[in-house]
Design an enzyme around this catalytic site. Structure first.
Site, PDB file in Angstrom:
ATOM      1  N   ASP A  80      -7.278  -5.562  -7.741  1.00 46.32           N
ATOM      2  CA  ASP A  80      -7.833  -5.856  -6.426  1.00 46.32           C
ATOM      3  C   ASP A  80      -9.109  -6.672  -6.641  1.00 46.32           C
ATOM      4  O   ASP A  80      -9.692  -6.686  -7.734  1.00 46.32           O
ATOM      5  CB  ASP A  80      -8.120  -4.573  -5.640  1.00 46.32           C
TER       6      ASP A  80
HETATM    7  C1  BGC Z   1      -8.382  -5.874  -0.400  1.00 43.89           C
HETATM    8  C2  BGC Z   1      -6.978  -6.305  -0.748  1.00 43.89           C
HETATM    9  C3  BGC Z   1      -6.828  -7.776  -0.500  1.00 43.89           C
HETATM   10  C4  BGC Z   1      -7.869  -8.527  -1.316  1.00 43.89           C
HETATM   11  C5  BGC Z   1      -7.795 -10.025  -1.150  1.00 43.89           C
HETATM   12  C6  BGC Z   1      -9.437  -6.749  -1.064  1.00 43.89           C
HETATM   13  O1  BGC Z   1     -10.675  -6.484  -0.542  1.00 43.89           O
HETATM   14  O2  BGC Z   1      -8.562  -4.528  -0.773  1.00 43.89           O
HETATM   15  O3  BGC Z   1      -6.051  -5.584   0.037  1.00 43.89           O
HETATM   16  O4  BGC Z   1      -5.528  -8.193  -0.820  1.00 43.89           O
HETATM   17  O5  BGC Z   1      -9.149  -8.102  -0.896  1.00 43.89           O
HETATM   18  O6  BGC Z   1      -8.199 -10.408   0.104  1.00 43.89           O
END
Ligand code: BGC
Length: 745
Positions: A285
């Site tokens: 993530d």
């Molecule tokens: C989120 C993810 C997301 C990623 C990219 C993160 O803050 O937890 O779900 O895909 O950002 O935007």
């Protein structure tokens, strides 16, 4: 082939061409059919020809956009070639390997930060709404629709497939997920992934695992034993991965039993890759990496948006670690292989991007999902459906004149035509990021007017209680919209509707006994006014044509068939953690300097309805609950035991309307233990029509996970099987004997 030399060089190049271009081109060159090389073969061929730097390039991602006005590193210029989505990983052009162009997310091609000015997409209803349909086809069609839009916009990876279980009904991201039951979540998320990948777009199941609250998500540790983990959150992922075969898995921000999810050997190496045989790649993530060697050796294959991490862990430090042997070169090969393998398996290397989007067809997909996901919670005296002859309707609240609410954060979709309304956020991390509350342009008020052309339909905003009450007094029927906005980054402060809406509803319902409450919420809410309101509809965040879907249900064009994928508690005191751990602190975006803390998962395997059953607690509305405009009679139950359980039974529509019913099957092991959903069938029946339905349990749903075996151990003896209309509305019961067995993990 100019300049490539001859002999071995040419053979190698041909092999790569086969690997990249696939069997059709190869067959054409040889003028004879050749067996299709597998995705693994193709990846292995490519790996052999990559330089160290090219391999490293495949395992280190960039933030794909520039967030103007945001603090560093979010405002850094996006790398050349990036499409403006959340992530970008350069390809290997000399071999025809495309870059990974990654976009959020599971509810539509997201663009909440307006990263791509003017870029709009079709918003699906929330994950909870889709799960409430209990219709796998709804999830598949939604995935295929989003996949098509992603491909048309030039993205080949969707960061979609939220499978975290709803352990806490205040988790700010529950609306992105599929509820509290591992089977329901596994099936629905798996189907959505399957739909996405049918369009040759890689789907990324997330957030692996136990990212079950937003409060302190970067620093918390979800603490629970392996048995509970395997039977709950991991089971949802396991089932979804089996069904959807996602090209990628995104490891979560949080820690599990002390180890960060993105450097967690148990989660990544042992469970995902060894036990489940997962062949795709693990991406972090955004800002979720905390080490180089530990992460690489624990199973992380790719660092996403490396500038979000404290260090450039998979940049120069990974190269150094590979060169000095702390990370074996074979492990780097495996990391890059996994990325390539998924690209070949899903077909992104050959896929064509671009093309037109059929907005109407896509909005219809969203509308059908919304109509199937609306849950009729209460309908005393048959107030609904509304008679076409009703003459005076007062619509109140919820910005119903403008549109329908949507959830915030990285999954936010900007709808075609732009938002109907944008409301600034007052507080919290989401406010600091400049996010706004977005209403999709499908006005319930307009749709209600459309279905009641002979009626006078008034609207009051609901911010003036006296005006709302006066409007209610003038009307035959009141339709009151209440809302709860939820977003990534923060949890709901409580289970109550915000902004004094409870008082508004109580006052309006006291003024007019024919008050229908329509909820647009991201989570369960409490309803202190319930006794005074004859009808309540849970419409969640209903997406592109949510207003029309709500009106169709209100007027009976569609009989509601949604069932709750999450328990509605009567109070926070009933929850495993009445207060959200860590909620006495405010957190920074990436957790820098924030105090670490543990979340004791005291419920263990008893998540959601199982917790309520174990404690004899009566929820406000139970898991699986949802009313219909028709009535159904259940009968003819026969069961079979052995290595698993099967149930066969009939459902007859004994009402006067064509309507769909979700028939749910639960099993309780011998000697007590957790009663679990083991299957369901959703069936559309005309009045008088009867259908025989069969459900066979996945044996893992009958078993306890035994970490010492290791494996799934079923208990020998008679299991009780309950068939019914909700977890609390059993219509038929029987017993069947199951053999003792241990299934491999
Ligand atoms: C989120 C993810 C997301 C990623 C990219 C993160 O803050 O937890 O779900 O895909 O950002 O935007």
């Amino acid at each position: 082939m100019r300049g490539l030399g001859t002999g071995r060089g040419q053979v190698a190049m041909l092999a790569i061409a086969v690997a990249v271009a696939g069997p059709a081109v190869a067959a054409a060159r040889h003028h004879q059919p050749s067996p299709a090389p597998s995705a693994d073969d193709r990846a292995s061929q490519v790996i052999k020809t990559l330089s160290l730097d090219e391999k490293l390039q495949l395992v280190r991602g960039y933030f794909g956009a520039t967030l103007k006005g945001a603090p560093p590193p979010l405002n850094a210029p996006a790398p050349e070639g990036a499409h403006g989505g959340a992530g970008y990983v350069p390809g290997v052009p000399r071999l025809g390997i495309p870059a990974l162009q990654e976009s959020d997310a599971g509810l539509g091609v997201a663009n909440g930060g307006h990263l791509r000015p003017g870029d709009e997409a079709t918003p699906m209803p929330s994950g909870l709404a889709q799960a409430a349909s209990w219709n796998p086809q709804v999830a598949y069609d939604g995935g295929a629709m989003i996949g098509a839009e992603a491909a048309a916009k030039g993205f080949n990876v969707l960061l979609a497939g939220g499978a975290d279980l709803a352990r806490d009904p205040r988790n700010g991201r529950n609306f992105e997920y599929a509820g509290e039951d591992p089977l329901l979540a596994g099936v629905m998320v798996g189907q959505s992934i399957k739909g996405i990948q049918s369009r040759h777009v890689i789907s990324t199941i997330k957030h692996y695992a136990a990212n079950d609250q937003e409060t302190g998500r970067m620093v918390l540790s979800a603490d629970l034993d392996e048995t509970s983990l395997r039977e709950t959150d991991l089971l949802a992922f396991e089932l979804a991965i089996e069904t959807g075969r996602p090209g990628s898995v995104m490891c979560a921000y949080n820690r599990i039993n002390g180890d960060y999810a993105c450097e967690n050997d148990l989660l990544l190496n042992q469970v995902l890759k060894r036990d489940w045989g997962y062949r795709g790649w693990v991406m972090s993530d955004w800002g979720g990496v905390h080490s180089t060697v530990k992460a690489a050796l624990s199973g992380l294959d790719q660092e996403s948006a490396h500038s979000f991490d404290r260090e450039d862990f998979f940049g120069a430090p990974l190269k150094a670690a590979v060169l000095d042997g702390r990370v074996p070169p074979a492990r780097l090969d495996d990391m890059a292989h996994r990325v390539l393998r998924s690209m070949f398996a899903v077909g992104v290397a050959e896929a064509k991007s671009g093309g037109a989007i059929d907005r109407d067809a896509h909005a219809e997909v969203a509308q059908r999902a919304a109509e199937e996901g609306v849950v009729l919670l209460r309908n005393e005296g048959g107030l609904l459906p509304l008679a076409p002859t009703v003459k005076r309707i007062a619509v109140i609240g919820g910005h119903a004149d403008a549109g329908v609410l949507s959830g915030g954060g990285s999954s936010q979709v900007i709808p075609f035509g732009g938002a109907a309304l944008e409301v600034p956020i007052k507080s919290g991390l989401a406010a600091a990021l400049g996010a706004r509350i977005i209403y999709h342009p499908s006005s319930p008020l307009a749709a209600i007017r459309g279905l009641a052309p002979g009626a006078t339909v008034t609207f009051s905003a609901g911010d003036d209680v006296a005006a709302a009450v006066a409007a209610a007094r003038q009307a035959e029927v009141v339709i009151l919209f209440a809302e709860q906005w939820q977003t990534e980054f923060q949890d709901a402060g409580s289970l109550s509707l915000p902004d004094q809406q409870d008082a508004l509803i109580a006052a309006v319902a006291a003024a007019n006994p024919h008050t229908v409450v329509v909820l647009e919420t991201g989570n369960p809410v409490t309803m202190p006014w319930l006794d005074g309101t004859p009808a309540v509809l849970e419409a969640w965040y209903p997406g592109a044509r949510g207003g029309q879907a709500i009106a169709n249900v209100l007027f009976g064009k569609v009989s509601p068939s949604g069932k709750l994928p999450i328990t509605f508690p009567a109070s926070a005191a009933q929850l495993p953690r009445p207060v959200i751990p860590g909620s006495d602190h405010s957190y920074s975006l990436f957790g820098a300097g924030d105090p670490a803390f543990g979340v004791p998962y005291v419920e263990g395997s008893a998540v959601g309805y199982k917790w309520f059953a174990a404690h004899g607690a009566k929820p406000l509305f139970p898991f699986g609950h949802g009313l219909s405009y028709s009535r159904f009679a259940y009968g003819g139950l026969s069961t079979r035991g052995g290595s698993t359980l099967s149930a066969s039974f009939t459902v007859r529509n004994v009402g006067h309307r064509a309507a769909a019913e979700v028939a749910e099957v639960y099993a309780t092991p011998p000697g007590g233990g957790l009663r679990r959903l083991i299957g369901w069938r959703k069936v559309m029946l005309r009045p008088g029509e009867v259908r025989r339905l069969d459900v066979t349990a996945d044996p893992r749903l009958l078993a306890d996970y035994d970490a010492s075996a290791p494996g799934w151990r079923t208990r020998a003896g008679a299991y009780r099987i309950d068939v019914g209309a909700s977890s609390a509305d059993t219509r038929l019961s029987a017993a069947a004997k199951v053999d003792s067995q241990i299934l491999k993990p």
